[in-house]
Design a protein around this motif. Structure first.
Motif, PDB file in Angstrom:
ATOM      1  N   THR A   1       0.852  -1.184   0.000  1.00 42.68           N
ATOM      2  CA  THR A   1       0.000   0.000   0.000  1.00 42.68           C
ATOM      3  C   THR A   1       0.891   1.237   0.000  1.00 42.68           C
ATOM      4  N   TYR A   2       0.278   2.390  -0.186  1.00 45.53           N
ATOM      5  CA  TYR A   2       1.054   3.640  -0.213  1.00 45.53           C
ATOM      6  C   TYR A   2       1.831   3.813   1.094  1.00 45.53           C
ATOM      7  N   ALA A   3       1.143   3.704   2.227  1.00 38.90           N
ATOM      8  CA  ALA A   3       1.787   3.910   3.524  1.00 38.90           C
ATOM      9  C   ALA A   3       2.865   2.866   3.779  1.00 38.90           C
ATOM     10  N   GLU A   4       2.581   1.607   3.462  1.00 34.23           N
ATOM     11  CA  GLU A   4       3.577   0.549   3.655  1.00 34.23           C
ATOM     12  C   GLU A   4       4.798   0.775   2.773  1.00 34.23           C
ATOM     13  N   GLY A   5       4.564   1.242   1.549  1.00 31.83           N
ATOM     14  CA  GLY A   5       5.672   1.501   0.634  1.00 31.83           C
ATOM     15  C   GLY A   5       6.605   2.585   1.157  1.00 31.83           C
ATOM     16  N   VAL A   6       6.037   3.651   1.723  1.00 23.17           N
ATOM     17  CA  VAL A   6       6.860   4.723   2.292  1.00 23.17           C
ATOM     18  C   VAL A   6       7.711   4.184   3.430  1.00 23.17           C
ATOM     19  N   VAL A   7       7.120   3.400   4.324  1.00 26.06           N
ATOM     20  CA  VAL A   7       7.834   2.860   5.484  1.00 26.06           C
ATOM     21  C   VAL A   7       8.952   1.921   5.045  1.00 26.06           C
ATOM     22  N   GLU A   8       8.643   1.007   4.106  1.00 26.73           N
ATOM     23  CA  GLU A   8       9.646   0.050   3.650  1.00 26.73           C
ATOM     24  C   GLU A   8      10.769   0.743   2.885  1.00 26.73           C
ATOM     25  N   ALA A   9      10.447   1.781   2.137  1.00 29.41           N
ATOM     26  CA  ALA A   9      11.484   2.512   1.405  1.00 29.41           C
ATOM     27  C   ALA A   9      12.423   3.231   2.369  1.00 29.41           C
ATOM     28  N   LEU A  10      11.866   3.835   3.410  1.00 27.51           N
ATOM     29  CA  LEU A  10      12.696   4.551   4.383  1.00 27.51           C
ATOM     30  C   LEU A  10      13.695   3.621   5.058  1.00 27.51           C
TER      31      LEU A  10
ATOM     32  N   CYS B   1      19.679   9.069   8.393  1.00 24.36           N
ATOM     33  CA  CYS B   1      19.036  10.198   9.073  1.00 24.36           C
ATOM     34  C   CYS B   1      17.525  10.205   8.870  1.00 24.36           C
ATOM     35  N   MET B   2      17.020   9.462   7.871  1.00 26.10           N
ATOM     36  CA  MET B   2      15.589   9.450   7.587  1.00 26.10           C
ATOM     37  C   MET B   2      14.882   8.225   8.151  1.00 26.10           C
ATOM     38  N   ARG B   3      15.633   7.221   8.584  1.00 25.81           N
ATOM     39  CA  ARG B   3      15.015   5.966   8.982  1.00 25.81           C
ATOM     40  C   ARG B   3      14.190   6.081  10.254  1.00 25.81           C
ATOM     41  N   GLY B   4      14.502   7.061  11.072  1.00 26.78           N
ATOM     42  CA  GLY B   4      13.725   7.245  12.292  1.00 26.78           C
ATOM     43  C   GLY B   4      12.349   7.844  12.054  1.00 26.78           C
ATOM     44  N   LEU B   5      12.077   8.217  10.809  1.00 26.03           N
ATOM     45  CA  LEU B   5      10.792   8.842  10.489  1.00 26.03           C
ATOM     46  C   LEU B   5       9.732   7.841  10.043  1.00 26.03           C
ATOM     47  N   GLN B   6      10.038   6.541  10.120  1.00 25.19           N
ATOM     48  CA  GLN B   6       9.125   5.538   9.577  1.00 25.19           C
ATOM     49  C   GLN B   6       7.733   5.609  10.201  1.00 25.19           C
ATOM     50  N   ARG B   7       7.667   5.588  11.533  1.00 27.53           N
ATOM     51  CA  ARG B   7       6.350   5.595  12.200  1.00 27.53           C
ATOM     52  C   ARG B   7       5.616   6.900  11.925  1.00 27.53           C
ATOM     53  N   VAL B   8       6.358   8.020  11.956  1.00 27.08           N
ATOM     54  CA  VAL B   8       5.734   9.321  11.729  1.00 27.08           C
ATOM     55  C   VAL B   8       5.153   9.400  10.319  1.00 27.08           C
ATOM     56  N   LEU B   9       5.919   8.939   9.331  1.00 26.05           N
ATOM     57  CA  LEU B   9       5.453   9.044   7.952  1.00 26.05           C
ATOM     58  C   LEU B   9       4.328   8.063   7.646  1.00 26.05           C
ATOM     59  N   ARG B  10       4.330   6.893   8.293  1.00 28.46           N
ATOM     60  CA  ARG B  10       3.200   5.982   8.100  1.00 28.46           C
ATOM     61  C   ARG B  10       1.911   6.658   8.553  1.00 28.46           C
ATOM     62  N   CYS B  11       1.958   7.276   9.728  1.00 29.97           N
ATOM     63  CA  CYS B  11       0.791   7.984  10.244  1.00 29.97           C
ATOM     64  C   CYS B  11       0.443   9.179   9.359  1.00 29.97           C
TER      65      CYS B  11
END
Length: 409
Positions: free
Chosen positions: A62-71, A77-87
């Motif tokens: 899904t869109y949200a899952e794709g963003v998280v998996e890509a991060l 420096c961007m990997r800590g944003l996974q939960r924030v960006l999923r939400c």
């Protein structure tokens, strides 16, 4: 056809007003540029989602899952944003589709009001919005979208006739071209940006189409299905905006249907067709918002034996809330521009750029890091367009409320 249908909606009906807000020459150039930018952003979005799914050896994200998996594969420096960006992705998807529901409520009310003002008596459009509550609650009680298929097919075929009527009126009795403004007051330009982004974007639906294709690889690329569909939409937007503005000039209304004559059967037939089509499309947009909110946040918090009843109540609540928000903000141009600029600058531009930066982190960004530069420029464009495109509609709405001016224009 599904790509074109997913993108074309109320946005193309306000294209003439968007051209008025920018000026015909400015709008022709800007619409083409924005369309190409959106095409590029959709290409990197779909390519990124395809690549990350390939690496994870799963059919689709899904869109949200794709963003998280890509991060997870992007810069540290961007990997800590996974939960924030999923939400954030789910939140923006909800706001966008809920905002689209509000746009549909205003659009339907305006169509019916035009008929009512001519055949019965002049009422405020917000009264017609109140009358939408019961029909929308009833249609939202339908648990399966397949039940809407016959009505959706009727609506889709009738839309061809509706657009034919609009083309007939747009291409007759054109004003002298020299009366049109090539460039409009720049303070109105953000309204053009928001409306044009709204017309070109359908992030959730575009992702869903690729997931259901027999040959997904034919979707992206310069000659892919996505490129062909969006290029056709760009041409339709240019044609619709230019000739609609040319026909009605400074007298153009928020949606071109409001500019059609009230005392002719063809004009009123077009209003009925589009009102019915938007009524059927309302739950299609609403079900995306319901899916995001209910399945991701609420479903797991309720007892299983109460889930169906509470989901039904939630659906009706969303339908009612879309009407209440539309009553509070009944100006079609402003609400459409705000939704387009605020939500779609993130969903359509920023998040695809983040996916592209993350997916290419290990493999490289090309010669002179051209892909990284392109993604950074995309984010900068989205931030500037999002801020200006959101600020101006909010400012004008506040001014309208303070001055007590009619908000339904």
């Amino acid at each position: 056809m599904n790509v074109i249908k997913a993108i074309i909606g109320t946005g193309i009906l306000v294209a003439p007003m968007a051209f008025y807000n920018a000026g015909w020459l400015n709008a022709l150039i800007s619409t083409t540029l924005i369309g190409l930018i959106v095409l590029y952003s959709k290409q990197i979005l779909m390519s990124g989602l395809y690549e990350i799914a390939k690496r994870r050896r799963v059919p689709v994200f899904t869109y949200a899952e794709g963003v998280v998996e890509a991060l997870a594969e992007g810069p540290p420096c961007m990997r800590g944003l996974q939960r924030v960006l999923r939400c954030s992705v789910n939140s923006f998807l909800f706001v966008y589709h809920f905002g689209s529901c509000c746009v549909y409520v205003v659009f339907i009310a305006n169509c019916v009001k035009d008929l009512g003002d001519h055949y019965w008596s002049i009422w405020d459009s917000r009264i017609y919005m109140c009358y939408e509550i019961l029909p929308l609650c009833l249609i939202y009680c339908i648990p399966n979208l397949k039940s809407l298929v016959p009505y959706a097919m009727i609506a889709n075929f009738s839309l061809l006739f509706g657009f034919g009527i609009i083309f007939y009126y747009m291409l007759t009795n054109l004003k002298p071209f020299e009366e049109l403004n090539a460039f409009q007051d720049f303070r109105l330009y953000p309204l053009f940006i928001g409306a044009t982004l709204f017309a070109f974007e359908a992030p959730g639906l575009v992702v869903s189409i690729e997931a259901n294709m027999k040959n997904p690889k034919s979707y992206v690329g310069l000659t892919g299905i996505l490129s062909q569909g969006i290029l056709i939409v760009i041409l339709l937007q240019l044609f619709f905006g230019l000739f609609g503005y040319w026909r009605y000039g400074d007298e153009i209304k928020s949606a071109i249907l409001q500019s059609l004559p009230y005392d002719e059967i063809l004009g009123n037939t077009a209003r009925v067709i589009f009102a019915f089509s938007m009524f059927i499309s309302h739950p299609l947009q609403g079900y995306v918002a319901i899916d995001v909110m209910w399945n991701n946040w609420l479903k797991e918090k309720v007892a299983e034996n109460m889930a169906f009843a509470l989901e039904l109540a939630f659906r009706m609540c969303l339908a009612i809330c879309s009407v209440l928000f539309a009553i509070a903000l009944p100006n079609l141009t402003l609400i459409l521009s705000f939704v387009g600029a605020f939500c779609l600058s993130f969903l359509g531009l920023i998040f695809p750029a983040i996916i592209d930066i993350s997916v290419r982190y290990e493999t490289g960004y090309g010669p002179a890091k051209i892909y990284l530069l392109a993604s950074i420029l995309l984010i900068i464009f989205a931030v500037i367009g999002g801020i200006t495109g959101s600020y101006v509609p909010i400012e004008q709405m506040v001014r309208l409320y303070i001055n007590g001016t009619d908000l339904t224009g």
